[in-house]
Design a protein around this motif. Structure first.
Motif, PDB file in Angstrom:
ATOM      1  N   GLU A  70       0.820  -1.215   0.000  1.00 46.36           N
ATOM      2  CA  GLU A  70       0.000   0.000   0.000  1.00 46.36           C
ATOM      3  C   GLU A  70       0.860   1.273   0.000  1.00 46.36           C
ATOM      4  OE1 GLU A  70      -3.526   2.014   2.657  1.00 46.36           O
ATOM      5  OE2 GLU A  70      -3.255  -0.160   2.725  1.00 46.36           O
ATOM      6  N   ARG A  71       1.952   1.257   0.723  1.00 43.31           N
ATOM      7  CA  ARG A  71       2.836   2.428   0.775  1.00 43.31           C
ATOM      8  C   ARG A  71       3.384   2.764  -0.611  1.00 43.31           C
ATOM      9  NH1 ARG A  71       8.100   3.006   0.736  1.00 43.31           N
ATOM     10  NH2 ARG A  71       8.485   0.782   0.983  1.00 43.31           N
ATOM     11  N   ARG A  72       3.824   1.750  -1.317  1.00 47.26           N
ATOM     12  CA  ARG A  72       4.379   1.966  -2.664  1.00 47.26           C
ATOM     13  C   ARG A  72       3.282   2.444  -3.623  1.00 47.26           C
ATOM     14  NH1 ARG A  72       9.214   0.221  -3.985  1.00 47.26           N
ATOM     15  NH2 ARG A  72       9.129  -1.311  -2.342  1.00 47.26           N
ATOM     16  N   LEU A  73       2.107   1.855  -3.535  1.00 47.04           N
ATOM     17  CA  LEU A  73       1.003   2.285  -4.388  1.00 47.04           C
ATOM     18  C   LEU A  73       0.603   3.728  -4.086  1.00 47.04           C
ATOM     19  CD1 LEU A  73      -1.390  -0.782  -4.664  1.00 47.04           C
ATOM     20  CD2 LEU A  73      -0.120   0.337  -6.494  1.00 47.04           C
ATOM     21  N   ALA A  74       0.614   4.106  -2.830  1.00 50.58           N
ATOM     22  CA  ALA A  74       0.274   5.479  -2.453  1.00 50.58           C
ATOM     23  C   ALA A  74       1.273   6.460  -3.062  1.00 50.58           C
ATOM     24  CB  ALA A  74       0.239   5.618  -0.934  1.00 50.58           C
ATOM     25  N   ARG A  75       2.537   6.089  -3.091  1.00 49.64           N
ATOM     26  CA  ARG A  75       3.561   6.952  -3.684  1.00 49.64           C
ATOM     27  C   ARG A  75       3.341   7.100  -5.195  1.00 49.64           C
ATOM     28  NH1 ARG A  75       8.855   4.928  -1.980  1.00 49.64           N
ATOM     29  NH2 ARG A  75       8.819   3.673  -3.855  1.00 49.64           N
ATOM     30  N   VAL A  76       3.016   6.003  -5.864  1.00 44.61           N
ATOM     31  CA  VAL A  76       2.732   6.072  -7.302  1.00 44.61           C
ATOM     32  C   VAL A  76       1.496   6.924  -7.552  1.00 44.61           C
ATOM     33  CG1 VAL A  76       2.084   4.727  -9.343  1.00 44.61           C
ATOM     34  CG2 VAL A  76       3.834   3.859  -7.793  1.00 44.61           C
ATOM     35  N   ALA A  77       0.470   6.758  -6.722  1.00 44.28           N
ATOM     36  CA  ALA A  77      -0.760   7.542  -6.867  1.00 44.28           C
ATOM     37  C   ALA A  77      -0.487   9.030  -6.693  1.00 44.28           C
ATOM     38  CB  ALA A  77      -1.815   7.061  -5.877  1.00 44.28           C
ATOM     39  N   ALA A  78       0.344   9.387  -5.714  1.00 42.89           N
ATOM     40  CA  ALA A  78       0.682  10.795  -5.497  1.00 42.89           C
ATOM     41  C   ALA A  78       1.449  11.358  -6.693  1.00 42.89           C
ATOM     42  CB  ALA A  78       1.487  10.946  -4.212  1.00 42.89           C
ATOM     43  N   ALA A  79       2.391  10.591  -7.208  1.00 41.58           N
ATOM     44  CA  ALA A  79       3.156  11.025  -8.381  1.00 41.58           C
ATOM     45  C   ALA A  79       2.235  11.172  -9.589  1.00 41.58           C
ATOM     46  CB  ALA A  79       4.278  10.031  -8.669  1.00 41.58           C
ATOM     47  N   ALA A  80       1.317  10.221  -9.759  1.00 40.26           N
ATOM     48  CA  ALA A  80       0.378  10.282 -10.879  1.00 40.26           C
ATOM     49  C   ALA A  80      -0.523  11.507 -10.779  1.00 40.26           C
ATOM     50  CB  ALA A  80      -0.464   9.010 -10.928  1.00 40.26           C
ATOM     51  N   GLU A  81      -0.974  11.792  -9.594  1.00 43.20           N
ATOM     52  CA  GLU A  81      -1.836  12.961  -9.403  1.00 43.20           C
ATOM     53  C   GLU A  81      -1.114  14.255  -9.782  1.00 43.20           C
ATOM     54  OE1 GLU A  81      -4.412  15.123  -5.891  1.00 43.20           O
ATOM     55  OE2 GLU A  81      -3.870  13.015  -5.664  1.00 43.20           O
ATOM     56  N   ALA A  82       0.180  14.299  -9.529  1.00 41.64           N
ATOM     57  CA  ALA A  82       0.971  15.494  -9.830  1.00 41.64           C
ATOM     58  C   ALA A  82       1.096  15.760 -11.326  1.00 41.64           C
ATOM     59  CB  ALA A  82       2.356  15.377  -9.199  1.00 41.64           C
ATOM     60  N   VAL A  83       1.016  14.711 -12.149  1.00 40.21           N
ATOM     61  CA  VAL A  83       1.228  14.886 -13.602  1.00 40.21           C
ATOM     62  C   VAL A  83       0.045  14.438 -14.453  1.00 40.21           C
ATOM     63  CG1 VAL A  83       3.741  14.752 -13.395  1.00 40.21           C
ATOM     64  CG2 VAL A  83       2.420  12.669 -13.817  1.00 40.21           C
ATOM     65  N   ALA A  84      -1.030  14.025 -13.831  1.00 39.87           N
ATOM     66  CA  ALA A  84      -2.175  13.501 -14.591  1.00 39.87           C
ATOM     67  C   ALA A  84      -2.676  14.504 -15.625  1.00 39.87           C
ATOM     68  CB  ALA A  84      -3.303  13.100 -13.646  1.00 39.87           C
ATOM     69  N   HIS A  85      -2.661  15.778 -15.294  1.00 34.70           N
ATOM     70  CA  HIS A  85      -3.138  16.803 -16.224  1.00 34.70           C
ATOM     71  C   HIS A  85      -2.339  16.824 -17.536  1.00 34.70           C
ATOM     72  CE1 HIS A  85       0.166  18.742 -14.088  1.00 34.70           C
ATOM     73  NE2 HIS A  85       0.286  19.534 -15.141  1.00 34.70           N
ATOM     74  N   GLU A  86      -1.105  16.355 -17.502  1.00 30.94           N
ATOM     75  CA  GLU A  86      -0.285  16.317 -18.707  1.00 30.94           C
ATOM     76  C   GLU A  86      -0.713  15.202 -19.656  1.00 30.94           C
ATOM     77  OE1 GLU A  86       3.911  16.137 -17.862  1.00 30.94           O
ATOM     78  OE2 GLU A  86       3.672  17.470 -16.137  1.00 30.94           O
ATOM     79  N   TYR A  87      -1.217  14.113 -19.107  1.00 35.08           N
ATOM     80  CA  TYR A  87      -1.528  12.927 -19.904  1.00 35.08           C
ATOM     81  C   TYR A  87      -3.021  12.735 -20.133  1.00 35.08           C
ATOM     82  CZ  TYR A  87       3.329  11.990 -18.920  1.00 35.08           C
ATOM     83  OH  TYR A  87       4.696  12.097 -18.823  1.00 35.08           O
TER      84      TYR A  87
END
Length: 116
Positions: A70-87
């Motif tokens: 869950e910790r690793r997935l949360a980190r990926v989710a946070a990173a994705a949220e930061a750049v989702a608008h680009e993709y």
């Protein structure tokens, strides 16, 4: 030396994951996308879905069951949220997937693995 070998295995796993996804109709938009909040292994699109994908390569299939937490997935989710608008600028569906790979096994694609 051990870290370097793990890095090489990880890159090979990401290459295999990208190939597997392309064969299933996905377009790879980015590899190893770095953000201030972490790294996303693959960003892929198929139709109106943009997936931020964590890839895990292990030496054996038995090790895959403990490859993601869950910790690793949360980190990926946070990173994705930061750049989702680009993709996904046009309101595409966005999700976090996991792709698990090991020698001698078919890839295991966990769709929408992160649901806070």
């Amino acid at each position: 030396m051990k870290r370097q070998a793990a890095e090489q295995h990880g890159r090979k796993g990401e290459e295999r994951a990208a190939l597997w996804l392309r064969l299933r109709g996905w377009t790879i938009l980015a590899r190893r996308r770095r953000t201030p909040l972490g790294e996303i292994d693959l960003v892929a699109r198929r139709g109106r879905v943009v997936a931020f994908i964590e890839v895990k390569w292990r030496a054996s299939a038995a090790e895959l069951d403990h490859a993601i937490d869950e910790r690793r997935l949360a980190r990926v989710a946070a990173a994705a949220e930061a750049v989702a608008h680009e993709y996904a600028p046009a309101g595409e569906d966005v999700r976090i997937d996991v792709l698990l790979l090991a020698p001698g096994t078919f890839p295991r694609h966990i769709v929408n693995a992160w649901q806070p």
